[in-house]
Design a protein around this motif. Sequence first.
Motif, PDB file in Angstrom:
ATOM      1  N   MET A   1       0.846  -1.190   0.000  1.00 10.84           N
ATOM      2  CA  MET A   1       0.000   0.000   0.000  1.00 10.84           C
ATOM      3  C   MET A   1       0.883   1.242   0.000  1.00 10.84           C
ATOM      4  N   ALA A   2       0.793   2.045  -1.049  1.00  8.61           N
ATOM      5  CA  ALA A   2       1.626   3.244  -1.172  1.00  8.61           C
ATOM      6  C   ALA A   2       1.131   4.331  -0.233  1.00  8.61           C
ATOM      7  N   THR A   3       2.074   5.061   0.348  1.00  8.65           N
ATOM      8  CA  THR A   3       1.725   6.182   1.217  1.00  8.65           C
ATOM      9  C   THR A   3       2.480   7.422   0.781  1.00  8.65           C
ATOM     10  N   HIS A   4       2.006   8.562   1.243  1.00  6.85           N
ATOM     11  CA  HIS A   4       2.594   9.852   0.878  1.00  6.85           C
ATOM     12  C   HIS A   4       2.799  10.672   2.141  1.00  6.85           C
ATOM     13  N   PRO A   5       3.898  11.418   2.227  1.00  7.50           N
ATOM     14  CA  PRO A   5       4.264  12.078   3.482  1.00  7.50           C
ATOM     15  C   PRO A   5       3.445  13.329   3.767  1.00  7.50           C
ATOM     16  N   ILE A   6       3.272  13.593   5.046  1.00 10.48           N
ATOM     17  CA  ILE A   6       2.721  14.859   5.544  1.00 10.48           C
ATOM     18  C   ILE A   6       3.862  15.548   6.270  1.00 10.48           C
ATOM     19  N   SER A   7       4.309  16.695   5.773  1.00 13.97           N
ATOM     20  CA  SER A   7       5.455  17.360   6.387  1.00 13.97           C
ATOM     21  C   SER A   7       5.320  18.862   6.210  1.00 13.97           C
ATOM     22  N   ILE A   8       6.227  19.598   6.850  1.00  9.61           N
ATOM     23  CA  ILE A   8       6.251  21.057   6.729  1.00  9.61           C
ATOM     24  C   ILE A   8       7.692  21.490   6.546  1.00  9.61           C
ATOM     25  N   ASP A   9       7.906  22.438   5.627  1.00 12.64           N
ATOM     26  CA  ASP A   9       9.233  22.991   5.414  1.00 12.64           C
ATOM     27  C   ASP A   9       9.434  24.197   6.312  1.00 12.64           C
ATOM     28  N   SER A  10      10.665  24.671   6.395  1.00 10.66           N
ATOM     29  CA  SER A  10      10.975  25.819   7.246  1.00 10.66           C
ATOM     30  C   SER A  10      10.277  27.059   6.732  1.00 10.66           C
ATOM     31  N   ALA A  11       9.614  27.764   7.671  1.00 11.05           N
ATOM     32  CA  ALA A  11       8.967  29.023   7.321  1.00 11.05           C
ATOM     33  C   ALA A  11       9.196  30.047   8.418  1.00 11.05           C
ATOM     34  N   GLY A  12      10.120  29.759   9.314  1.00 13.88           N
ATOM     35  CA  GLY A  12      10.291  30.632  10.468  1.00 13.88           C
ATOM     36  C   GLY A  12      11.659  31.236  10.595  1.00 13.88           C
ATOM     37  N   GLY A  13      12.489  31.169   9.541  1.00 10.46           N
ATOM     38  CA  GLY A  13      13.777  31.812   9.611  1.00 10.46           C
ATOM     39  C   GLY A  13      14.862  30.857  10.061  1.00 10.46           C
ATOM     40  N   GLU A  14      16.060  31.400  10.268  1.00 11.70           N
ATOM     41  CA  GLU A  14      17.224  30.564  10.501  1.00 11.70           C
ATOM     42  C   GLU A  14      17.188  29.831  11.839  1.00 11.70           C
ATOM     43  N   TYR A  15      16.415  30.326  12.817  1.00 11.59           N
ATOM     44  CA  TYR A  15      16.399  29.673  14.115  1.00 11.59           C
ATOM     45  C   TYR A  15      15.360  28.575  14.205  1.00 11.59           C
ATOM     46  N   MET A  16      14.503  28.445  13.213  1.00 14.47           N
ATOM     47  CA  MET A  16      13.424  27.464  13.301  1.00 14.47           C
ATOM     48  C   MET A  16      13.913  26.101  12.834  1.00 14.47           C
ATOM     49  N   GLU A  17      14.122  25.224  13.777  1.00 16.48           N
ATOM     50  CA  GLU A  17      14.578  23.878  13.445  1.00 16.48           C
ATOM     51  C   GLU A  17      13.522  22.833  13.780  1.00 16.48           C
ATOM     52  N   THR A  18      12.519  23.222  14.549  1.00 13.69           N
ATOM     53  CA  THR A  18      11.473  22.281  14.901  1.00 13.69           C
ATOM     54  C   THR A  18      10.114  22.982  14.830  1.00 13.69           C
ATOM     55  N   VAL A  19       9.073  22.167  14.813  1.00 10.90           N
ATOM     56  CA  VAL A  19       7.709  22.662  14.956  1.00 10.90           C
ATOM     57  C   VAL A  19       7.059  21.878  16.085  1.00 10.90           C
ATOM     58  N   LEU A  20       6.051  22.469  16.714  1.00 12.94           N
ATOM     59  CA  LEU A  20       5.310  21.810  17.781  1.00 12.94           C
ATOM     60  C   LEU A  20       3.959  21.378  17.233  1.00 12.94           C
ATOM     61  N   VAL A  21       3.639  20.107  17.364  1.00  9.56           N
ATOM     62  CA  VAL A  21       2.354  19.601  16.889  1.00  9.56           C
ATOM     63  C   VAL A  21       1.277  20.026  17.885  1.00  9.56           C
ATOM     64  N   ALA A  69       8.680  18.238  16.380  1.00 12.78           N
ATOM     65  CA  ALA A  69       9.173  17.492  15.232  1.00 12.78           C
ATOM     66  C   ALA A  69      10.185  18.344  14.481  1.00 12.78           C
ATOM     67  N   PRO A  70      11.299  17.762  14.038  1.00  8.88           N
ATOM     68  CA  PRO A  70      12.258  18.528  13.240  1.00  8.88           C
ATOM     69  C   PRO A  70      11.609  19.017  11.949  1.00  8.88           C
ATOM     70  N   VAL A  71      11.976  20.218  11.525  1.00  9.61           N
ATOM     71  CA  VAL A  71      11.462  20.747  10.266  1.00  9.61           C
ATOM     72  C   VAL A  71      11.859  19.807   9.134  1.00  9.61           C
ATOM     73  N   GLY A  72      10.905  19.452   8.287  1.00 10.16           N
ATOM     74  CA  GLY A  72      11.163  18.537   7.184  1.00 10.16           C
ATOM     75  C   GLY A  72      10.851  17.095   7.509  1.00 10.16           C
ATOM     76  N   PRO A 103      10.738   9.498  10.424  1.00  6.06           N
ATOM     77  CA  PRO A 103      11.022  10.332  11.592  1.00  6.06           C
ATOM     78  C   PRO A 103      11.646   9.557  12.736  1.00  6.06           C
ATOM     79  N   ARG A 104      11.336   8.276  12.842  1.00  5.49           N
ATOM     80  CA  ARG A 104      11.945   7.501  13.923  1.00  5.49           C
ATOM     81  C   ARG A 104      13.462   7.408  13.697  1.00  5.49           C
ATOM     82  N   GLU A 105      13.880   7.182  12.451  1.00  4.53           N
ATOM     83  CA  GLU A 105      15.299   7.122  12.154  1.00  4.53           C
ATOM     84  C   GLU A 105      15.946   8.487  12.357  1.00  4.53           C
ATOM     85  N   LEU A 106      15.225   9.561  11.997  1.00  4.04           N
ATOM     86  CA  LEU A 106      15.767  10.899  12.130  1.00  4.04           C
ATOM     87  C   LEU A 106      16.045  11.219  13.585  1.00  4.04           C
ATOM     88  N   VAL A 107      15.104  10.880  14.458  1.00  2.00           N
ATOM     89  CA  VAL A 107      15.300  11.130  15.869  1.00  2.00           C
ATOM     90  C   VAL A 107      16.475  10.320  16.401  1.00  2.00           C
TER      91      VAL A 107
END
Length: 430
Positions: A1-21, A69-72, A103-107
């Motif tokens: 079963m094929a899946t497609h990612p839900i993610s967000i790119d950086s939109a908060g400037g150079e200090y934004m490395e994570t987002v809060l769900v 979650a880390p950006v990306g 994301p599990r591998e990324l963490v």
Amino acid sequence: MATHPISIDSAGGEYMETVLVIAWAMKSGDPVKTGDLLVTVETAKAATEIEADRDGWLAEIFFAEGQEAPVGAVLGTIADEKPMAGQPASVGPATAAAAAANPRELVADEASSSIRQPGSRPIASPLARRLAAAAGLDLAAISGSGPRGRIKKRDIDATLAARTNEQDGAGQRAPAAVQASPVAAPARQTVPVVLIHGFGADRSVWRQVVPLLGPGIETISLDLPGHGTEAARPASSIEEIAFLLSDRLEGMGVGNAHLVGHSLGGAAALALARLGRFTVRSVTLLAPGGLGPEINAGFLAGLARATTVQALERWLAVMVGDPSALPVGYAQAALRQLEKTGNRDALTAMAESLFPDGTQGFDLAGALGELAVPTRLIWGRLDRVIPVAHAARAPGFTAVHLLDGIGHAPQIEAPALTARLIAETVRSAG
């Protein structure tokens, strides 16, 4: 079963490395349509709503509400086919090609390097940066306990506690700023548009309007007390609503703002302006409360009592001039959100205290008349919740727009026009 990612790119400037769900709008296994709200996340600047870019089913959620979650990183996945009970979704080609496909591998990769290199820029969560700035702490002097030496709230708390202990040990009284938990953010350099929804809704009601406001306009969508993410904190008066909203805006570092409010949110905007705890640059009101005693009490009670999609659809039809203006599945999504937040009793109590005996228990015509900033009033001629005749109480300096064929919810029935009028009000304030 094929899946497609839900993610967000950086939109908060150079200090934004994570987002809060902040909140998932649905659960694993639910069907999704293109454009459906999937998840709301908080970036360094504002809350951001992520919508589905395809039809399918929400297959997996990798980051739960309240997690960073880390950006990306992939927050979850959308499957082409309905997942079977107990069957894990596979990662499709699009996900595998992403830089942060799993994301599990990324963490795990980040956790393998938890020490910040000497001389490198401190890495900190947005909340940790706000708390450090409020307490006058130097992030470069703080060791982070997160991945790659990232500084988190717990590290700020530990630093403040250690500083307090040192001062107490020296026989000195700790300054009040250290004893109290700092919550206020540094003052914002931009002037955001603060959007306040109406009774029984939540901040997602603005999702059609926000993308149409144009570039350069920052928005903050707030949940009213007793609604959405604030379901556990209801209010019994319009003044209490104003104070609670003001406290939250102060905590975000908002000192100047353009206010936009719909229905009860319009009354809240006027009460906020009258409160005077921050500078209001402009006000846009959509069928606001507070300009007359009449209100459709049956509609308010019906929204709070509805327990079936069919019942809620009937009441929502009262809200608009043409029921076809409501998005497909709107009633089902609204009922799911009502059940998720569990705020039915809170809404009922608020309706009884704010609208006693079927009348509006507050008069804000005076607050409207005291405004000295660009002000715009938008009202549907077919409004069956609050009479459009209340618009006649608007003072002469107010730009009044009476919309043909529109009911009580211009932001849903005419989002493009509503966005245009809001943007014009904001621009007129310079």
